[in-house]
Motif scaffolding. Structure first.
Motif, PDB file in Angstrom:
ATOM      1  N   LEU A 202      -1.096   4.091   4.233  1.00 28.53           N
ATOM      2  CA  LEU A 202      -1.825   2.870   4.573  1.00 28.53           C
ATOM      3  C   LEU A 202      -1.394   2.404   5.959  1.00 28.53           C
ATOM      4  CD1 LEU A 202      -1.256   1.029   1.180  1.00 28.53           C
ATOM      5  CD2 LEU A 202      -3.407   2.047   1.956  1.00 28.53           C
ATOM      6  N   PRO A 203      -2.240   1.627   6.635  1.00 27.88           N
ATOM      7  CA  PRO A 203      -1.840   1.061   7.933  1.00 27.88           C
ATOM      8  C   PRO A 203      -0.610   0.158   7.779  1.00 27.88           C
ATOM      9  CG  PRO A 203      -4.199   0.835   7.594  1.00 27.88           C
ATOM     10  CD  PRO A 203      -3.619   1.310   6.296  1.00 27.88           C
ATOM     11  N   ASP A 204       0.109  -0.055   8.877  1.00 27.50           N
ATOM     12  CA  ASP A 204       1.355  -0.822   8.858  1.00 27.50           C
ATOM     13  C   ASP A 204       1.218  -2.231   8.304  1.00 27.50           C
ATOM     14  OD1 ASP A 204       2.809   1.278   9.843  1.00 27.50           O
ATOM     15  OD2 ASP A 204       2.704   0.601  11.924  1.00 27.50           O
ATOM     16  N   ASP A 205       0.123  -2.906   8.550  1.00 24.32           N
ATOM     17  CA  ASP A 205      -0.032  -4.298   8.126  1.00 24.32           C
ATOM     18  C   ASP A 205      -0.770  -4.443   6.799  1.00 24.32           C
ATOM     19  OD1 ASP A 205      -2.457  -3.436   9.080  1.00 24.32           O
ATOM     20  OD2 ASP A 205      -2.911  -5.271  10.178  1.00 24.32           O
ATOM     21  N   SER A 206      -0.680  -3.449   5.933  1.00 25.62           N
ATOM     22  CA  SER A 206      -1.419  -3.445   4.672  1.00 25.62           C
ATOM     23  C   SER A 206      -0.850  -4.439   3.663  1.00 25.62           C
ATOM     24  CB  SER A 206      -1.423  -2.050   4.056  1.00 25.62           C
ATOM     25  OG  SER A 206      -2.166  -1.176   4.857  1.00 25.62           O
TER      26      SER A 206
ATOM     27  N   ALA B  17       7.885  -8.292  -9.628  1.00 24.44           N
ATOM     28  CA  ALA B  17       6.510  -8.677  -9.941  1.00 24.44           C
ATOM     29  C   ALA B  17       5.863  -9.388  -8.758  1.00 24.44           C
ATOM     30  CB  ALA B  17       6.487  -9.579 -11.167  1.00 24.44           C
ATOM     31  N   VAL B  18       4.619  -8.999  -8.483  1.00 22.98           N
ATOM     32  CA  VAL B  18       3.847  -9.597  -7.403  1.00 22.98           C
ATOM     33  C   VAL B  18       2.504 -10.027  -7.981  1.00 22.98           C
ATOM     34  CG1 VAL B  18       2.666  -9.144  -5.226  1.00 22.98           C
ATOM     35  CG2 VAL B  18       4.929  -8.222  -5.621  1.00 22.98           C
ATOM     36  N   ARG B  19       2.199 -11.305  -7.852  1.00 18.58           N
ATOM     37  CA  ARG B  19       0.918 -11.823  -8.332  1.00 18.58           C
ATOM     38  C   ARG B  19      -0.067 -12.031  -7.181  1.00 18.58           C
ATOM     39  NH1 ARG B  19       1.938 -13.829 -13.714  1.00 18.58           N
ATOM     40  NH2 ARG B  19       4.181 -13.915 -14.021  1.00 18.58           N
ATOM     41  N   ASP B  20       0.455 -12.215  -5.995  1.00 18.97           N
ATOM     42  CA  ASP B  20      -0.362 -12.474  -4.813  1.00 18.97           C
ATOM     43  C   ASP B  20      -0.797 -11.149  -4.205  1.00 18.97           C
ATOM     44  OD1 ASP B  20      -1.538 -13.292  -2.476  1.00 18.97           O
ATOM     45  OD2 ASP B  20       0.274 -14.208  -1.638  1.00 18.97           O
ATOM     46  N   ARG B  21      -2.066 -10.827  -4.364  1.00 20.75           N
ATOM     47  CA  ARG B  21      -2.574  -9.548  -3.858  1.00 20.75           C
ATOM     48  C   ARG B  21      -2.652  -9.509  -2.342  1.00 20.75           C
ATOM     49  NH1 ARG B  21      -6.554  -6.820  -8.128  1.00 20.75           N
ATOM     50  NH2 ARG B  21      -5.395  -7.343 -10.009  1.00 20.75           N
ATOM     51  N   SER B  22      -2.464 -10.657  -1.700  1.00 23.33           N
ATOM     52  CA  SER B  22      -2.449 -10.670  -0.238  1.00 23.33           C
ATOM     53  C   SER B  22      -1.031 -10.472   0.313  1.00 23.33           C
ATOM     54  CB  SER B  22      -3.040 -11.979   0.304  1.00 23.33           C
ATOM     55  OG  SER B  22      -2.218 -13.079  -0.024  1.00 23.33           O
ATOM     56  N   ALA B  23      -0.072 -10.224  -0.579  1.00 18.66           N
ATOM     57  CA  ALA B  23       1.319  -9.994  -0.161  1.00 18.66           C
ATOM     58  C   ALA B  23       1.416  -8.719   0.662  1.00 18.66           C
ATOM     59  CB  ALA B  23       2.227  -9.893  -1.383  1.00 18.66           C
ATOM     60  N   ALA B  24       2.252  -8.767   1.679  1.00 13.09           N
ATOM     61  CA  ALA B  24       2.473  -7.603   2.541  1.00 13.09           C
ATOM     62  C   ALA B  24       3.062  -6.451   1.732  1.00 13.09           C
ATOM     63  CB  ALA B  24       3.405  -7.980   3.684  1.00 13.09           C
ATOM     64  N   LEU B  25       2.710  -5.260   2.124  1.00 13.43           N
ATOM     65  CA  LEU B  25       3.206  -4.052   1.476  1.00 13.43           C
ATOM     66  C   LEU B  25       3.874  -3.200   2.558  1.00 13.43           C
ATOM     67  CD1 LEU B  25       3.133  -2.860  -1.379  1.00 13.43           C
ATOM     68  CD2 LEU B  25       1.085  -1.628  -0.723  1.00 13.43           C
ATOM     69  N   PRO B  26       5.174  -3.425   2.781  1.00 18.03           N
ATOM     70  CA  PRO B  26       5.874  -2.705   3.856  1.00 18.03           C
ATOM     71  C   PRO B  26       5.857  -1.190   3.648  1.00 18.03           C
ATOM     72  CG  PRO B  26       7.186  -4.540   3.047  1.00 18.03           C
ATOM     73  CD  PRO B  26       6.031  -4.377   2.100  1.00 18.03           C
ATOM     74  N   ASP B  27       5.975  -0.476   4.735  1.00 21.01           N
ATOM     75  CA  ASP B  27       5.997   0.985   4.713  1.00 21.01           C
ATOM     76  C   ASP B  27       7.136   1.492   3.840  1.00 21.01           C
ATOM     77  OD1 ASP B  27       5.167   3.568   5.519  1.00 21.01           O
ATOM     78  OD2 ASP B  27       6.802   3.635   6.963  1.00 21.01           O
ATOM     79  N   GLY B  28       6.846   2.500   3.025  1.00 21.72           N
ATOM     80  CA  GLY B  28       7.861   3.142   2.204  1.00 21.72           C
ATOM     81  C   GLY B  28       8.190   2.423   0.907  1.00 21.72           C
ATOM     82  N   ILE B  29       7.494   1.368   0.614  1.00 27.75           N
ATOM     83  CA  ILE B  29       7.770   0.560  -0.581  1.00 27.75           C
ATOM     84  C   ILE B  29       7.014   1.147  -1.773  1.00 27.75           C
ATOM     85  CG2 ILE B  29       6.097  -1.302  -0.945  1.00 27.75           C
ATOM     86  CD1 ILE B  29       9.432  -2.245   0.088  1.00 27.75           C
TER      87      ILE B  29
END
Length: 79
Positions: free
Chosen positions: A20-24, A56-68
């Motif tokens: 995914l792109p870096d700011d996904s 747990a993440v409920r906010d779908r707009s939360a950042a997804l850092p690379d490699g996570i």
């Protein structure tokens, strides 16, 4: 990405890597997964819960850092 129970069945795999792109965001990842695996997984993703590196993440707009890691947990029945 790791899939559990019904999500695994809908995706047809237990685990996979997705670029995914870096700011996904979590939502960006979910959109990519729905495109990759089709309507069966897209339906599961609407009701699923998610863990980002075990949290747990409920906010779908939360950042997804690379490699996570992102775990997809469909609703479970029983107790």
């Amino acid at each position: 990405m790791r899939y559990f129970a019904g999500a695994r069945a809908a995706a047809g795999v237990h685990e996979e890597k997705v670029q995914l792109p870096d700011d996904s965001t979590v939502q960006d990842a979910l959109s990519a997964l729905a495109l990759r695996h089709g309507s069966a997984l897209a339906r599961v993703l609407l009701a699923a819960s998610f863990l980002v590196d075990g949290v747990a993440v409920r906010d779908r707009s939360a950042a997804l850092p690379d490699g996570i890691g992102l775990d997809v947990l469909p609703p479970f029945a029983g107790g």
